[in-house]
Design an enzyme around this catalytic site. Structure first.
Site, mmCIF file in Angstrom:
data_model
loop_
_atom_site.group_PDB
_atom_site.id
_atom_site.type_symbol
_atom_site.label_atom_id
_atom_site.label_comp_id
_atom_site.label_asym_id
_atom_site.label_seq_id
_atom_site.Cartn_x
_atom_site.Cartn_y
_atom_site.Cartn_z
ATOM 1 N N ASN A 18 -14.713 0.642 2.041
ATOM 2 C CA ASN A 18 -13.253 0.800 2.008
ATOM 3 C C ASN A 18 -12.785 1.950 2.891
ATOM 4 O O ASN A 18 -11.599 2.257 2.944
ATOM 5 C CB ASN A 18 -12.762 1.017 0.567
ATOM 6 C CG ASN A 18 -13.098 2.390 0.029
ATOM 7 O OD1 ASN A 18 -14.257 2.822 0.108
ATOM 8 N ND2 ASN A 18 -12.132 3.087 -0.525
ATOM 9 N N LYS A 52 -12.976 -5.793 2.789
ATOM 10 C CA LYS A 52 -13.982 -4.802 2.399
ATOM 11 C C LYS A 52 -15.422 -5.252 2.638
ATOM 12 O O LYS A 52 -16.300 -4.417 2.858
ATOM 13 C CB LYS A 52 -13.800 -4.410 0.932
ATOM 14 C CG LYS A 52 -12.536 -3.593 0.672
ATOM 15 C CD LYS A 52 -12.471 -3.123 -0.777
ATOM 16 C CE LYS A 52 -11.221 -2.300 -1.023
ATOM 17 N NZ LYS A 52 -11.199 -1.761 -2.415
ATOM 18 N N SER A 61 0.820 -1.210 0.000
ATOM 19 C CA SER A 61 0.000 0.000 0.000
ATOM 20 C C SER A 61 0.857 1.265 0.000
ATOM 21 O O SER A 61 1.822 1.382 0.757
ATOM 22 C CB SER A 61 -0.919 0.014 1.226
ATOM 23 O OG SER A 61 -1.632 1.231 1.292
ATOM 24 N N SER A 84 -0.811 4.151 0.471
ATOM 25 C CA SER A 84 -1.694 5.088 1.164
ATOM 26 C C SER A 84 -0.959 5.934 2.201
ATOM 27 O O SER A 84 -1.256 7.128 2.343
ATOM 28 C CB SER A 84 -2.852 4.337 1.817
ATOM 29 O OG SER A 84 -3.724 3.827 0.828
ATOM 30 N N ARG A 109 -19.699 -17.118 -5.300
ATOM 31 C CA ARG A 109 -19.547 -15.703 -4.961
ATOM 32 C C ARG A 109 -19.983 -14.816 -6.129
ATOM 33 O O ARG A 109 -20.614 -13.774 -5.928
ATOM 34 C CB ARG A 109 -18.087 -15.414 -4.605
ATOM 35 C CG ARG A 109 -17.871 -14.092 -3.900
ATOM 36 C CD ARG A 109 -16.440 -13.952 -3.454
ATOM 37 N NE ARG A 109 -16.279 -12.831 -2.555
ATOM 38 C CZ ARG A 109 -15.113 -12.409 -2.096
ATOM 39 N NH1 ARG A 109 -13.999 -13.028 -2.448
ATOM 40 N NH2 ARG A 109 -15.033 -11.378 -1.279
ATOM 41 N N ALA A 140 -15.021 -10.843 -7.967
ATOM 42 C CA ALA A 140 -16.349 -10.689 -7.377
ATOM 43 C C ALA A 140 -16.253 -10.188 -5.937
ATOM 44 O O ALA A 140 -17.201 -10.293 -5.170
ATOM 45 C CB ALA A 140 -17.102 -12.020 -7.418
ATOM 46 N N ASN A 181 -15.042 -15.226 -12.313
ATOM 47 C CA ASN A 181 -14.477 -15.381 -10.974
ATOM 48 C C ASN A 181 -14.244 -16.857 -10.679
ATOM 49 O O ASN A 181 -15.013 -17.719 -11.125
ATOM 50 C CB ASN A 181 -15.422 -14.785 -9.924
ATOM 51 C CG ASN A 181 -14.752 -14.592 -8.583
ATOM 52 O OD1 ASN A 181 -13.754 -13.882 -8.487
ATOM 53 N ND2 ASN A 181 -15.288 -15.205 -7.552
ATOM 54 N N ARG A 182 -13.195 -17.155 -9.904
ATOM 55 C CA ARG A 182 -12.910 -18.553 -9.566
ATOM 56 C C ARG A 182 -14.036 -19.166 -8.760
ATOM 57 O O ARG A 182 -14.418 -20.305 -8.988
ATOM 58 C CB ARG A 182 -11.587 -18.641 -8.780
ATOM 59 C CG ARG A 182 -10.347 -18.474 -9.645
ATOM 60 C CD ARG A 182 -9.088 -18.589 -8.822
ATOM 61 N NE ARG A 182 -8.995 -17.553 -7.813
ATOM 62 C CZ ARG A 182 -7.989 -17.411 -6.962
ATOM 63 N NH1 ARG A 182 -6.979 -18.263 -6.981
ATOM 64 N NH2 ARG A 182 -7.986 -16.438 -6.074
ATOM 65 N N GLY A 214 -14.757 -6.972 -3.096
ATOM 66 C CA GLY A 214 -15.155 -5.595 -2.811
ATOM 67 C C GLY A 214 -14.936 -4.637 -3.959
ATOM 68 O O GLY A 214 -15.813 -3.821 -4.277
ATOM 69 N N ASP A 272 -14.476 3.953 -3.285
ATOM 70 C CA ASP A 272 -14.000 3.303 -4.509
ATOM 71 C C ASP A 272 -14.858 3.709 -5.705
ATOM 72 O O ASP A 272 -14.350 3.924 -6.806
ATOM 73 C CB ASP A 272 -14.037 1.775 -4.358
ATOM 74 C CG ASP A 272 -12.846 1.225 -3.592
ATOM 75 O OD1 ASP A 272 -11.849 1.967 -3.448
ATOM 76 O OD2 ASP A 272 -12.909 0.073 -3.144
#
Length: 284
Positions: free
Chosen positions: A93, A72, A21, A23, A161, A133, A156-157, A135, A108
């Site tokens: 977030n 998230k 990150s 941030s 979800r 799939a 998505n795997r 956040g 986001d």
């Protein structure tokens, strides 16, 4: 996280891991630029320790925090209140403390909106593929649905979800078609890589590596911001797509986060450009 000896306000980014990150660099700049003293740090907590982390955020010197992978969605259960956008998206977030209350927000979506606008990408009536799939994917799906996208395929795997996301957003945006994309990746107007793939410390796979030909009218957006050119974006460039990395989204959502914690920035756009220039120069 013992801040008893620190007089100024503190905040941070909660995730697992957070070593990638940037941030702290962004909020160090915002603290200095806006003359509000703030200690901002990385806070690594596994999903099992998340409630413990949130409990410590109720102390008086805490302002708020950013929430990243993989928390998230799970963080919602530990908060007192949720913004209307978080209730619709199902992911937060940003956390803000006011008194003894912790409230969840989602910036986001604002970051995604500003990124699409900055690259002059219109979503209305278009088709899109979202990889992921979680956040970030939910925030992208929300933005696209709100923008009156024609259809969105979810790759998505975990199909379970993905189906949860599809069911929720189909109900929220009945004029847009959300569907599970299985097998060969279909051609679309917009491709969004909304997982950790390609980021520092994660798998270097690209979900569009098997696509061939030219997609010169398409747009590829990767929420990952380090490295600047992820495997996904390199493949998109090979396919002649217009591209955008996650740095724009990150900066815009951070500026919005600052406004949630403190107050509206009069020179938000100027600070966006300054931050982008500083960060790109630092990580070249």
């Amino acid at each position: 996280m013992d801040k008893s000896s620190v007089s100024k306000k503190w905040a941070g980014v909660v995730g697992f891991p957070t070593r990638q990150s940037i941030s702290p660099l962004i909020f160090e700049y915002l603290s200095r630029k806006n003359k509000i003293p703030l200690t901002y740090e990385r806070m690594d907590f596994t999903p099992r320790k998340l409630r413990y982390a949130i409990a410590q955020m109720r102390e008086k010197s805490f302002v708020g925090c950013n929430v990243t992978i993989p928390h998230k969605q799970n963080v919602l259960k530990a908060l007192d209140r949720l913004s209307p956008e978080v209730c619709r998206i199902g992911a937060a977030n940003v956390i803000r403390r006011r008194g003894s209350e912790l409230k969840g927000f989602n910036t986001d979506v604002f970051g995604i909106e500003q990124t699409f606008a900055g690259h002059q990408i219109q979503s209305k009536g278009k088709t899109a593929i979202i990889f992921g799939a979680g956040g970030a994917a939910r925030a992208v799906a929300y933005y696209l649905g709100r923008s009156q996208i024609k259809e969105v395929g979810i790759v998505n795997r975990s199909r379970t979800r993905a189906r949860v996301l599809i069911k929720e957003f189909s109900r929220l945006f009945p004029k847009s078609r959300f569907y599970l994309s299985i097998g060969e990746i279909p051609r679309a107007d917009i491709y969004v890589q909304a997982t950790s793939l390609g980021g520092l410390g994660f798998s270097k796979e690209s979900p569009i590596s098997k696509l061939n030909g030219e997609l010169s009218g398409a747009f590829a957006f990767d929420v990952v911001y380090r490295p600047e050119w992820t495997p996904f974006l390199k493949d998109a460039r090979r396919l002649k797509m217009k591209t955008a990395g996650g740095l724009d989204m990150l900066i815009w959502q951070a500026l919005k986060t600052w406004e949630i914690w403190f107050d509206r920035l009069d020179n938000r756009e100027k600070q966006y450009f300054e931050l982008k220039r500083k960060l790109r120069r630092r990580f070249k």
